[in-house]
Design an enzyme around this catalytic site. Structure first.
Site, mmCIF file in Angstrom:
data_model
loop_
_atom_site.group_PDB
_atom_site.id
_atom_site.type_symbol
_atom_site.label_atom_id
_atom_site.label_comp_id
_atom_site.label_asym_id
_atom_site.label_seq_id
_atom_site.Cartn_x
_atom_site.Cartn_y
_atom_site.Cartn_z
ATOM 1 N N HIS A 131 0.746 -1.338 -0.106
ATOM 2 C CA HIS A 131 0.144 -0.166 0.023
ATOM 3 C C HIS A 131 0.999 1.387 0.050
ATOM 4 O O HIS A 131 1.946 1.474 0.713
ATOM 5 C CB HIS A 131 -0.986 -0.071 1.107
ATOM 6 N N SER A 132 0.519 2.203 -0.756
ATOM 7 C CA SER A 132 1.208 3.468 -0.847
ATOM 8 C C SER A 132 2.792 3.202 -1.368
ATOM 9 O O SER A 132 3.071 2.648 -2.445
ATOM 10 C CB SER A 132 0.998 4.082 0.472
ATOM 11 N N CYS A 133 3.526 3.743 -0.368
ATOM 12 C CA CYS A 133 5.100 3.587 -0.802
ATOM 13 C C CYS A 133 5.413 2.059 -0.860
ATOM 14 O O CYS A 133 6.488 1.509 -1.316
ATOM 15 C CB CYS A 133 6.097 4.271 0.158
ATOM 16 N N ALA A 135 3.466 -0.252 -2.099
ATOM 17 C CA ALA A 135 3.367 -0.749 -3.658
ATOM 18 C C ALA A 135 4.666 -0.443 -4.492
ATOM 19 O O ALA A 135 4.932 -1.241 -5.348
ATOM 20 C CB ALA A 135 1.947 -0.168 -4.164
ATOM 21 N N VAL A 168 -1.419 -1.064 -4.358
ATOM 22 C CA VAL A 168 -2.596 -0.594 -3.762
ATOM 23 C C VAL A 168 -2.310 1.059 -3.486
ATOM 24 O O VAL A 168 -1.410 1.337 -2.638
ATOM 25 C CB VAL A 168 -3.432 -1.012 -2.742
#
Length: 287
Positions: A131-133, A135, A168
């Site tokens: 998720h976020s970084c 990803a 994500v």
């Protein structure tokens, strides 16, 4: 649904942050060759101490190991970049675990995966989700520019690449992320903190510069999932990653874009959308 838990398991001696939370379903055989592991990488702009491996827990409440072929779930924490302005837990210069730069984060991620593969023997049978970084880090794994280390951080060890990657609310084009938010200093600050001030280093590291057709030969599915309601990371990041994927024309891999609903952190804080994205990634048929 996941009664057996191993929390804060160290996968490296480099810092107190190098730990895993492992969740096993009831009556699970962690080495079952018919099932997949889920390996999750949290976000937090490479620097937020409040976001840890425990951020997977809301997702687990919605992710059934009965209706999905899940052998186990592992969520990892990793060393962080400086965040001296954090409102409640600012980093100090003498805290080595919170003053690293790239490639320390991705090396930690690879080391955690190597530890899990040695411990549970699942090889390539896993979904690497971030998720976020997180990803960004998941895509960096399959770019294969960096290496895992052993527990003591002294020797390079091998890592088998995942069959499936799920990004994500991801950060895929780093200069574009900064440019989209030029009026908000935070973006420049955390990117400088994580990668340094040289933007050529950003470009060498970010996922849109990868050649996955060359580096991820066993890739079965790549899923990019994102919400147009994300107030921190714009949909243009998805479009840039889509363009990078199309440029490669990889026919043996299924590439899928999912539209989620919710704000940036709500995707994991609630867990419903994150669980749905994982289920979709698992269910994409083999070609």
């Amino acid at each position: 649904m996941y009664p057996t838990k191993r929390l804060n398991v160290p996968y490296s001696s480099l810092s107190p942050l190098n730990t895993l939370d492992i969740h096993l379903p009831k009556l699970s055989n962690p080495s079952d060759p018919t099932k997949l592991w889920i390996v999750f990488i949290h976000g937090g702009a490479w620097r937020d101490p409040a976001i840890t491996a425990s951020s997977i827990e809301p997702t687990l409440a919605h992710l059934s190991p009965v209706s999905n072929p899940i052998a186990g779930v592992a969520s990892l924490s990793y060393r962080l970049s400086p965040y001296p302005s954090h409102p409640t837990n600012p980093s100090s210069p003498d805290n080595e675990s919170r003053n690293v730069k790239h490639p320390a984060h991705i090396e930690d991620v690879l080391t955690a995966i190597a530890w899990l593969q040695h411990e549970y023997g699942f090889g390539e049978r896993y979904v690497l989700a971030g998720h976020s970084c997180g990803a960004t880090l998941a895509l960096q794994v399959v770019m294969q520019k960096w290496s895992a280390k052993d527990y003591d951080g002294k020797k390079t060890v091998g890592v088998m690449m995942p069959q499936i990657v799920l990004g994500v609310e991801g950060l895929y084009d780093l200069p574009l992320l900064r440019d989209t938010h030029r009026d908000i200093p935070m973006y420049q600050q955390f990117l400088d903190g994580a990668f340094g001030a040289d933007e050529e280093d950003w470009k060498r590291a970010h996922p849109v510069g990868g050649r996955l057709s060359e580096t991820w030969k066993n890739g079965r599915t790549l899923v990019i999932a994102h919400s147009k309601g994300d107030e921190l990371v714009d949909w243009v990041q998805v479009e840039r990653m889509q363009n990078a994927i199309r440029r490669e024309s990889v026919f043996q891999r299924e590439d899928l874009t999912l539209e989620l609903s919710g704000k940036h952190f709500a995707i994991v804080d609630d867990g419903t959308e994150m669980a749905w994205a994982i289920e979709k990634a698992i269910s994409v048929p083999r070609t």
